[in-house]
Design an enzyme around this catalytic site. Structure first.
Site, short mmCIF file in Angstrom:
data_model
loop_
_atom_site.label_atom_id
_atom_site.label_comp_id
_atom_site.label_asym_id
_atom_site.label_seq_id
_atom_site.Cartn_x
_atom_site.Cartn_y
_atom_site.Cartn_z
N GLY A 165 33.24 57.04 49.02
CA GLY A 165 32.85 56.31 47.93
C GLY A 165 31.44 55.80 48.17
N ASN A 166 30.72 55.98 47.23
CA ASN A 166 29.20 55.80 47.25
C ASN A 166 28.87 54.72 46.10
OD1 ASN A 166 26.63 55.81 48.63
ND2 ASN A 166 25.86 57.00 46.86
N THR B 99 38.66 43.49 38.84
CA THR B 99 38.31 43.32 40.20
C THR B 99 39.45 43.99 41.17
OG1 THR B 99 38.66 41.17 41.31
CG2 THR B 99 36.63 41.71 39.71
N CYS B 100 39.15 43.90 42.35
CA CYS B 100 40.23 44.27 43.56
C CYS B 100 41.04 43.06 43.60
CB CYS B 100 39.34 44.50 44.95
SG CYS B 100 38.45 45.98 44.95
N ASN B 101 40.72 41.91 43.51
CA ASN B 101 41.58 40.83 43.54
C ASN B 101 41.95 40.28 42.35
OD1 ASN B 101 41.04 40.73 46.41
ND2 ASN B 101 39.23 39.25 46.23
N LEU C 182 45.97 37.23 36.61
CA LEU C 182 46.79 37.25 37.88
C LEU C 182 46.00 37.48 38.93
CD1 LEU C 182 47.04 40.58 38.36
CD2 LEU C 182 49.34 40.15 37.06
#
Length: 473
Positions: free
Chosen positions: A185-186, A49-51, A8
């Site tokens: 966040g690094n 992943t984010c997407n 998805l």
């Protein structure tokens, strides 16, 4: 061996849904180890992943990947079923090639995706959950992604979620020059965003949970803030960018209310989200979905990327065919010292002459049995008559290279009965070793064989290897 995937992504599932199947690095490793233990699963790779969240499986049984994934993540299958797409075989392989090229990203040609595909493969290798099919597929996909980045000129420059973040903040703030921005966040995405914002003239601070001298990489020109002091650091900031791997909110509405002069805009690049959506009551907040896309790309860009995906898919398909042809086991490359050993070669035609020319290089005693001989007889023992049973007695190796199928078969049968390795020129099934195309360089020797069915390909490969060997110093 079947190949199947379920996935998805941002095109069909909202960020609220994707958050339920977003995994940290450690969670990916645990999920892969669990999946590998399920019946019928031979190999598995999880791309998170984010997407998108996509699971790729290979196995010997009928498997529904998304059901396994939901069961492993302990989320209700019936709620997420409508948002999954499942693909099998070549369709699954093609999809991964296109994903790696950035064809299915919110931003066409996104430069982060090829790294994410490579990381998915590396995590599967670490979890020992991959297999040869998935390893070959993901290697080809990474190659496709690299080619798309270097061979296709995307008119918007190098695209990424980081560039969209910068564009959105420029729209909100008018200009980034001298604007104060805190990046929480690094990791890879956080560093990328910080670098792009700093290049645009912003004053950037990056939060760090820990700092190790010589190990912690901070983008050039950026200040640092301990993560635990992030609320104090928000005071007076023009904007906030968050891109951590935290499973919990890094900013809640209650925390934001403690900041007297908070930023007016925030960009949340993380999935699951770092910033509590309730914070939108006090600031304008963009998440990974609301950043939007950079447009579908030109017809030429799409066609070029699709062509690369198709080319790498074809290479993967050719690999699969070679594996299927080699299912009865390929020949092991064994290098022997033939000095003083007897090699009996039956036949005297063109193929036999080539074999003799190669064998002369290795110090063996060559015995040729043939009525006629197209090679020079110098330095060899030539028995001028047809083959007779018993001619292989005392041989170390045997080679059948006549133009008579029945004779070659007899030579192979006698050799096998005596336990002598034999190469039968016209029948690979009767060979116990393949006579290689020999490539020699200075103090180096290589041998090349195929399945016995594509001699032209072997010749091309040997030519290239000889060229390489000649160029080595």
């Amino acid at each position: 061996m079947s190949l199947v995937m379920s996935g998805l992504d941002c095109h069909g599932a909202s960020i609220d849904l994707r958050e339920r199947l977003a995994f940290s690095r450690q969670e990916v490793l645990q999920m892969l180890q669990w999946l590998r233990q399920q019946p019928g699963v031979e190999g598995c790779v999880l791309l998170s992943t984010c997407n998108r969240t996509e699971i790729y499986l290979s196995g010997t049984a009928e498997i529904t990947p998304w059901r396994l994934l939901c069961r492993g993540a302990m989320v209700p299958q019936e709620e997420l079923e409508p948002y999954f797409t499942t693909r099998c075989g070549a369709d699954a392989a093609r999809h991964l090639m296109e994903v790696a090229c950035g064809l299915h990203s919110q931003i066409l040609g996104e430069d982060q995706i090829v790294t994410q595909v490579r990381t998915a493969m590396e995590l599967a290798q670490e979890a020992k959950s991959t297999d040869p099919t998935l390893s070959a597929l993901f290697r080809r996909a990474v190659t496709a992604g690299k080619r798309a980045r270097t061979e296709v000129h995307v008119t918007r420059g190098v695209p990424s979620m980081g560039t969209r973040c910068r564009e959105v903040l420029e729209q909100e703030l008018g200009t980034l020059r001298e604007k104060k921005i805190l990046v929480m966040g690094n990791g890879q995405m956080g560093r990328l965003a910080a670098e792009l914002l700093r290049e645009a003239g912003a004053r950037v601070w990056v939060t760090l949970r820990t700092y190790r001298h010589g190990e912690t990489v901070v983008p050039a020109g950026c200040g640092t803030v301990p993560y635990d002091n992030r609320m104090e650091a928000l005071e007076g900031m023009d904007a906030l960018v968050s891109a951590t791997a935290s499973p919990h909110y890094t900013l809640t509405l209650e925390q934001l209310k403690t900041v007297a002069n908070p930023p007016k805009v925030a960009v949340d690049l993380a999935v699951p989200r770092d910033i509590d959506p309730a914070c939108s009551a006090l600031l304008r907040c963009y998440d990974a979905d609301s950043l939007g896309s950079s447009g579908p790309g030109s017809r030429e860009e799409l066609a070029a990327m699709e062509a690369i995906a198709g080319q790498e898919l074809e290479k993967f398909s050719q690999w699969q065919k070679r594996q299927a042809g080699a299912s009865k086991a390929m020949k092991f490359p064994l290098f022997l010292d033939l000095t003083g050993q007897t090699v009996v070669l039956v036949g005297g035609g063109t193929i036999a002459a080539r074999r003799i020319g190669t064998l002369r290089l290795f110090g063996c005693r060559i015995v040729v049995i043939a009525p006629e001989l197209k090679a020079s007889a110098e330095g060899i023992t030539w028995i001028k008559r047809p083959y007779r049973p018993g001619d292989l007695e005392g041989a170390f190796l045997a080679i059948a290279a006549t133009n008579d199928r029945s004779v070659n078969r007899q030579v192979g049968e006698e050799a096998r009965s005596l336990g002598i390795p034999v190469s039968v020129a016209d029948c690979e099934a009767e060979c116990s070793f393949y006579f290689p195309a020999v490539c020699i360089g200075e103090d180096l020797v290589a041998g090349v064989v195929s399945s016995g069915k594509d001699h032209h390909r072997t010749a091309r490969a040997a030519k290239e290897i000889r060229r390489v060997l000649e160029e080595l110093e």
